[in-house]
Write a protein that holds these residues in place. Structure first.
Motif, short mmCIF file in Angstrom:
data_model
loop_
_atom_site.label_atom_id
_atom_site.label_comp_id
_atom_site.label_asym_id
_atom_site.label_seq_id
_atom_site.Cartn_x
_atom_site.Cartn_y
_atom_site.Cartn_z
N ALA A 1 19.61 -1.72 34.39
CA ALA A 1 19.62 -0.86 35.57
C ALA A 1 20.68 -1.30 36.55
O ALA A 1 21.31 -0.48 37.21
N VAL A 2 20.91 -2.60 36.67
CA VAL A 2 21.93 -3.11 37.58
C VAL A 2 23.32 -2.77 37.07
O VAL A 2 24.21 -2.45 37.84
N GLN A 3 23.51 -2.79 35.77
CA GLN A 3 24.82 -2.53 35.19
C GLN A 3 25.20 -1.06 35.26
O GLN A 3 26.37 -0.73 35.23
N GLN A 4 24.21 -0.15 35.36
CA GLN A 4 24.51 1.28 35.37
C GLN A 4 25.05 1.67 36.74
O GLN A 4 24.47 1.33 37.77
N GLU A 5 26.16 2.37 36.75
CA GLU A 5 26.77 2.80 38.01
C GLU A 5 26.26 4.18 38.38
O GLU A 5 26.02 5.03 37.53
N VAL A 6 26.09 4.39 39.68
CA VAL A 6 25.70 5.70 40.18
C VAL A 6 26.97 6.42 40.61
O VAL A 6 27.63 6.00 41.55
N THR A 7 27.25 7.47 39.93
CA THR A 7 28.45 8.25 40.27
C THR A 7 28.00 9.57 40.87
O THR A 7 26.82 9.91 40.88
N ASP A 8 28.96 10.33 41.37
CA ASP A 8 28.63 11.65 41.94
C ASP A 8 28.04 12.56 40.89
O ASP A 8 27.14 13.36 41.17
N GLU A 9 28.53 12.43 39.68
CA GLU A 9 28.03 13.29 38.60
C GLU A 9 26.56 13.00 38.28
O GLU A 9 25.76 13.91 38.13
N THR A 10 26.21 11.71 38.21
CA THR A 10 24.80 11.37 37.93
C THR A 10 23.90 11.76 39.09
O THR A 10 22.77 12.18 38.90
N PHE A 11 24.43 11.64 40.34
CA PHE A 11 23.64 12.04 41.50
C PHE A 11 23.41 13.55 41.48
O PHE A 11 22.31 14.02 41.78
N ASP A 12 24.43 14.31 41.14
CA ASP A 12 24.29 15.77 41.06
C ASP A 12 23.29 16.17 39.97
O ASP A 12 22.49 17.09 40.16
N GLU A 13 23.33 15.47 38.84
CA GLU A 13 22.36 15.75 37.78
C GLU A 13 20.93 15.46 38.24
O GLU A 13 20.02 16.24 37.98
#
Length: 112
Positions: free
Chosen positions: A81-93
């Protein structure tokens, strides 16, 4: 009512049932003679709490073992979970999945 009168006229008030002489004198001895021989066994009442304690320990041990065997490895999941980045695309999903629009986001951020 007529039937009762008819029976009373034929039989009368006498009791037709009779007990043989000396029947109840030896009844208890006869009943005891027909019972099978059995030795009285001592009850082990003091073992009962030990059995309950052993059963509780077994249930606890099985529960702990099954919990350890079936639980996921939490440190590994936290590392992923720490290694996964939150990008705009994942936030939009995620926002689309939760059906959040811009008004809901503004309402959450404005602390009203």
């Amino acid at each position: 009512m007529n039937e009762e009168k008819y029976i009373q006229e034929r039989v009368g008030n006498r009791n037709p049932f009779r007990v043989p002489e000396g029947y109840f004198d030896h009844l208890a001895d006869q009943v005891m003679a027909t019972l099978p021989e059995r030795e009285p066994r001592a009850r082990r009442v003091w073992l009962r709490p030990l059995r309950y304690a052993a059963a509780a320990v077994c249930v606890f041990a099985l529960g702990a073992l099954s919990w350890m065997a079936l639980s996921p490895d939490t440190p590994q999941l936290q590392a992923e979970a720490v290694q996964q980045e939150v990008t705009d695309e994942t936030f939009d999903e995620a926002a689309d999945y939760m059906m959040i629009d811009n008004y809901d986001i503004y309402a959450c951020l404005s602390d009203e």
